[in-house]
Scaffold this motif. Sequence first.
Motif, mmCIF file in Angstrom:
data_model
loop_
_atom_site.group_PDB
_atom_site.id
_atom_site.type_symbol
_atom_site.label_atom_id
_atom_site.label_comp_id
_atom_site.label_asym_id
_atom_site.label_seq_id
_atom_site.Cartn_x
_atom_site.Cartn_y
_atom_site.Cartn_z
ATOM 1 N N LEU A 1 -8.373 79.044 25.144
ATOM 2 C CA LEU A 1 -8.614 78.401 23.847
ATOM 3 C C LEU A 1 -7.571 78.724 22.782
ATOM 4 N N ALA A 2 -6.332 78.904 23.208
ATOM 5 C CA ALA A 2 -5.244 79.060 22.242
ATOM 6 C C ALA A 2 -5.133 77.785 21.419
ATOM 7 N N GLU A 3 -4.648 77.930 20.209
ATOM 8 C CA GLU A 3 -4.507 76.791 19.311
ATOM 9 C C GLU A 3 -3.045 76.472 19.070
ATOM 10 N N ASN A 4 -2.794 75.203 18.769
ATOM 11 C CA ASN A 4 -1.472 74.741 18.363
ATOM 12 C C ASN A 4 -0.379 75.228 19.315
ATOM 13 N N ILE A 5 -0.508 74.889 20.580
ATOM 14 C CA ILE A 5 0.444 75.302 21.613
ATOM 15 C C ILE A 5 1.647 74.369 21.565
ATOM 16 N N ILE A 6 2.819 74.946 21.311
ATOM 17 C CA ILE A 6 4.043 74.155 21.259
ATOM 18 C C ILE A 6 5.155 74.904 21.992
ATOM 19 N N ALA A 7 6.148 74.158 22.428
ATOM 20 C CA ALA A 7 7.293 74.764 23.106
ATOM 21 C C ALA A 7 8.566 74.076 22.645
ATOM 22 N N PHE A 8 9.637 74.863 22.585
ATOM 23 C CA PHE A 8 10.945 74.364 22.191
ATOM 24 C C PHE A 8 11.982 74.729 23.237
ATOM 25 N N ASP A 9 12.889 73.803 23.489
ATOM 26 C CA ASP A 9 14.045 74.070 24.328
ATOM 27 C C ASP A 9 15.096 74.732 23.435
ATOM 28 N N VAL A 10 15.263 76.033 23.586
ATOM 29 C CA VAL A 10 16.197 76.797 22.744
ATOM 30 C C VAL A 10 17.495 77.117 23.489
ATOM 31 N N ALA B 1 2.340 78.363 31.516
ATOM 32 C CA ALA B 1 1.915 79.263 30.439
ATOM 33 C C ALA B 1 1.056 78.510 29.422
ATOM 34 N N ALA B 2 1.415 77.269 29.126
ATOM 35 C CA ALA B 2 0.641 76.475 28.172
ATOM 36 C C ALA B 2 -0.763 76.200 28.705
ATOM 37 N N ARG B 3 -0.868 75.882 29.999
ATOM 38 C CA ARG B 3 -2.193 75.660 30.600
ATOM 39 C C ARG B 3 -3.019 76.953 30.544
ATOM 40 N N LEU C 1 11.364 77.681 12.046
ATOM 41 C CA LEU C 1 12.680 78.248 12.341
ATOM 42 C C LEU C 1 13.383 77.539 13.497
ATOM 43 N N TRP C 2 12.603 77.085 14.468
ATOM 44 C CA TRP C 2 13.176 76.469 15.660
ATOM 45 C C TRP C 2 12.988 74.955 15.679
ATOM 46 N N SER C 3 12.648 74.352 14.559
ATOM 47 C CA SER C 3 12.345 72.917 14.520
ATOM 48 C C SER C 3 13.543 72.031 14.820
ATOM 49 N N ASP C 4 14.759 72.567 14.724
ATOM 50 C CA ASP C 4 15.927 71.758 15.059
ATOM 51 C C ASP C 4 16.166 71.695 16.566
ATOM 52 N N CYS C 5 15.406 72.478 17.326
ATOM 53 C CA CYS C 5 15.495 72.435 18.792
ATOM 54 C C CYS C 5 14.523 71.383 19.325
ATOM 55 N N PRO C 6 14.857 70.779 20.469
ATOM 56 C CA PRO C 6 13.964 69.751 21.023
ATOM 57 C C PRO C 6 12.601 70.326 21.423
ATOM 58 N N ALA C 7 11.557 69.622 21.064
ATOM 59 C CA ALA C 7 10.212 69.996 21.505
ATOM 60 C C ALA C 7 10.067 69.615 22.968
ATOM 61 N N ILE C 8 9.245 70.372 23.670
ATOM 62 C CA ILE C 8 9.015 70.128 25.093
ATOM 63 C C ILE C 8 7.639 69.523 25.272
ATOM 64 N N ASP C 9 7.587 68.460 26.045
ATOM 65 C CA ASP C 9 6.303 67.827 26.360
ATOM 66 C C ASP C 9 5.554 68.731 27.327
ATOM 67 N N LEU C 10 4.421 69.243 26.885
ATOM 68 C CA LEU C 10 3.618 70.141 27.722
ATOM 69 C C LEU C 10 2.518 69.398 28.466
ATOM 70 N N GLY C 11 2.496 68.090 28.354
ATOM 71 C CA GLY C 11 1.477 67.307 29.056
ATOM 72 C C GLY C 11 0.122 67.459 28.405
ATOM 73 N N ALA C 12 -0.911 67.546 29.227
ATOM 74 C CA ALA C 12 -2.286 67.607 28.742
ATOM 75 C C ALA C 12 -2.605 68.911 28.035
ATOM 76 N N SER C 13 -1.734 69.921 28.128
ATOM 77 C CA SER C 13 -2.008 71.227 27.510
ATOM 78 C C SER C 13 -1.786 71.245 26.018
ATOM 79 N N GLU C 14 -1.138 70.247 25.482
ATOM 80 C CA GLU C 14 -0.816 70.268 24.058
ATOM 81 C C GLU C 14 -2.035 70.160 23.191
#
Length: 120
Positions: free
Chosen positions: A22-31, A14-16, A107-120
């Motif tokens: 051209l989405a901006e600021n793509i981040i993911a959290f393990d919730v 999904a991040a790729r 809101l979700w910053s206490d959850c671990p961020a997920i490494d999205l690789g080159a898509s970040e």
Amino acid sequence: MTATDHALELARTAARAADDRLAENIIAFDVSDQLVITDVFLICSAKNDRQVRAIVDEVEEQLLAVGAKPVRREGQREGRWVLLDFADLVVHVQHEEERAFYSLERLWSDCPAIDLGASE
């Protein structure tokens, strides 16, 4: 509990897809420790409603290609904040104004961020 490998792979796909449009600021959290309904939240933003829709279309297309179909979709008509629920993954595509106002990453910053690789 941590996000499943399947959920992580869906998030990276999904991040790729979002990056391709051209989405901006793509981040993911393990919730997964906080919610029982999903493992991963992916959040990205766009400069206008049209781009929000293009990102949503591309995410859906690329996830369908790997066998993931959304079980729920909300907000598509307005094009300001679209939520795509793939069960293990929930994708939030937000207009940059909604992103700034609702600040989901705070809101979700206490959850671990997920490494999205080159898509970040």
